[in-house]
Write a protein that holds these residues in place. Structure first.
Motif, PDB file in Angstrom:
ATOM      1  N   LEU A  35       0.858  -1.180   0.000  1.00 56.94           N
ATOM      2  CA  LEU A  35       0.000   0.000   0.000  1.00 56.94           C
ATOM      3  C   LEU A  35       0.893   1.229   0.000  1.00 56.94           C
ATOM      4  O   LEU A  35       1.537   1.551   0.996  1.00 56.94           O
ATOM      5  N   GLU A  36       0.946   1.903  -1.143  1.00 54.75           N
ATOM      6  CA  GLU A  36       1.768   3.105  -1.284  1.00 54.75           C
ATOM      7  C   GLU A  36       0.957   4.327  -0.872  1.00 54.75           C
ATOM      8  O   GLU A  36      -0.102   4.599  -1.436  1.00 54.75           O
ATOM      9  N   LEU A  37       1.436   5.045   0.132  1.00 55.52           N
ATOM     10  CA  LEU A  37       0.751   6.256   0.587  1.00 55.52           C
ATOM     11  C   LEU A  37       1.027   7.408  -0.374  1.00 55.52           C
ATOM     12  O   LEU A  37       2.130   7.554  -0.902  1.00 55.52           O
ATOM     13  N   ASP A  42       1.846  10.663   2.973  1.00 56.38           N
ATOM     14  CA  ASP A  42       3.063   9.855   3.043  1.00 56.38           C
ATOM     15  C   ASP A  42       4.075  10.416   4.034  1.00 56.38           C
ATOM     16  O   ASP A  42       5.271  10.123   3.957  1.00 56.38           O
ATOM     17  N   ASP A  43       3.601  11.209   4.948  1.00 52.88           N
ATOM     18  CA  ASP A  43       4.431  11.745   6.031  1.00 52.88           C
ATOM     19  C   ASP A  43       4.617  10.645   7.078  1.00 52.88           C
ATOM     20  O   ASP A  43       3.634  10.079   7.574  1.00 52.88           O
ATOM     21  N   PRO A  44       5.853  10.283   7.434  1.00 50.89           N
ATOM     22  CA  PRO A  44       6.082   9.223   8.419  1.00 50.89           C
ATOM     23  C   PRO A  44       5.333   9.436   9.731  1.00 50.89           C
ATOM     24  O   PRO A  44       5.040   8.470  10.453  1.00 50.89           O
ATOM     25  N   GLN A  45       5.010  10.677  10.057  1.00 52.17           N
ATOM     26  CA  GLN A  45       4.281  10.937  11.303  1.00 52.17           C
ATOM     27  C   GLN A  45       2.906  10.259  11.307  1.00 52.17           C
ATOM     28  O   GLN A  45       2.382   9.922  12.369  1.00 52.17           O
ATOM     29  N   GLY A 114      11.978   6.297  -1.682  1.00 49.42           N
ATOM     30  CA  GLY A 114      11.402   7.437  -0.981  1.00 49.42           C
ATOM     31  C   GLY A 114       9.899   7.432  -0.889  1.00 49.42           C
ATOM     32  O   GLY A 114       9.305   8.410  -0.418  1.00 49.42           O
ATOM     33  N   LYS A 115       9.242   6.339  -1.313  1.00 47.61           N
ATOM     34  CA  LYS A 115       7.777   6.255  -1.266  1.00 47.61           C
ATOM     35  C   LYS A 115       7.367   5.418  -0.050  1.00 47.61           C
ATOM     36  O   LYS A 115       7.655   4.226   0.015  1.00 47.61           O
TER      37      LYS A 115
END
Length: 238
Positions: A35-37, A42-45, A114-115
């Motif tokens: 599942l690609e955000l 897509d912020d790690p937070q 980076g995704k």
């Protein structure tokens, strides 16, 4: 009132067509997906603390339903495809709003190129499925041991699956190339018998399924017990 939602992510799976997709999540644990955000989600937070969960709820869109119109009554595969139920008593994609809900296992979190992506297993989702939301599965409240569904009280019986030597060899080669156990993957998918339930098994007929990585071919063979088994004859890598 009308509401408009934007997907937070896109599912990348091996399923490029509806035929062969497990009819429910979790029935084929070997099925993997990513599942690609999508930005700005897509912020790690957004994923802090999610590594403490083993399973997730995914709310998604049936983006390629078999029809663009919902129906008040549908024919679920569980009932052989020749009996109908009210749409709200089924999980049919032919709904007033084409939204689905699946419980999947979280295998990991990674950022290739980076995704930011979630690695999942046990999925029943078509490649390219838009995801609207992710929620943690909470066992003490989401699991209801006394719950009943009298139309689907038990998991369907599995069909025995055997592989020809050529198919076994092809599965080993695909497993080496992809890092995925292809024999287990195909066995778990095909033992659910993707054939429409109203069709009688015909030993003369050849069936096929297209996955992103390979074409799969099989037929049904009668057994001494008067049942049938599924014989995988070809696994052709793309």
């Amino acid at each position: 009132m009308t509401y408009c939602f934007s997907p937070i992510g896109i599912v990348h799976s091996s399923f490029v067509e509806k035929f062969g997709i497990p009819r429910q999540p979790g029935l084929a644990p070997a099925v993997r997906a990513r599942l690609e955000l999508l930005p700005p989600y897509d912020d790690p937070q957004t994923l802090e603390g999610l590594d403490q969960c083993t399973h997730l709820w995914l709310q998604f869109v049936f983006h390629r339903p078999p029809s663009d119109q919902w129906r008040p009554r549908v024919r679920p595969p569980r009932l052989g495809g020749n009996k109908s139920l009210g749409v709200f008593a089924t999980r049919s994609p032919l709904r007033p709003n084409p939204i689905g809900l699946s419980v999947v296992k979280l295998e990991g979190i990674e950022s290739p190129n980076g995704k930011l992506s979630l690695l999942l297993s046990g999925v029943d989702l078509l490649d390219g499925t838009p995801v609207l939301d992710i929620k943690p599965y909470v066992p003490y409240t989401d699991s209801v041991p006394e719950a009943e569904n009298r139309f689907a009280g038990e998991a369907p019986a599995w069909v025995p699956v055997v592989f020809t030597p050529e198919a076994e060899s092809a599965c080993r080669a695909l497993s080496d190339a992809t890092g995925q156990d292809w024999r287990a993957l195909l066995q778990q998918i095909l033992q659910q018998d993707p054939r429409p339930q109203y069709q009688k098994p015909d030993p003369q007929r050849r069936y096929g399924m297209t996955l992103k990585e390979a074409e799969v071919r099989w037929y049904y063979e009668p057994t001494a017990e008067g049942e049938h088994q599924l014989v995988v004859t070809e696994v052709i890598p793309h």
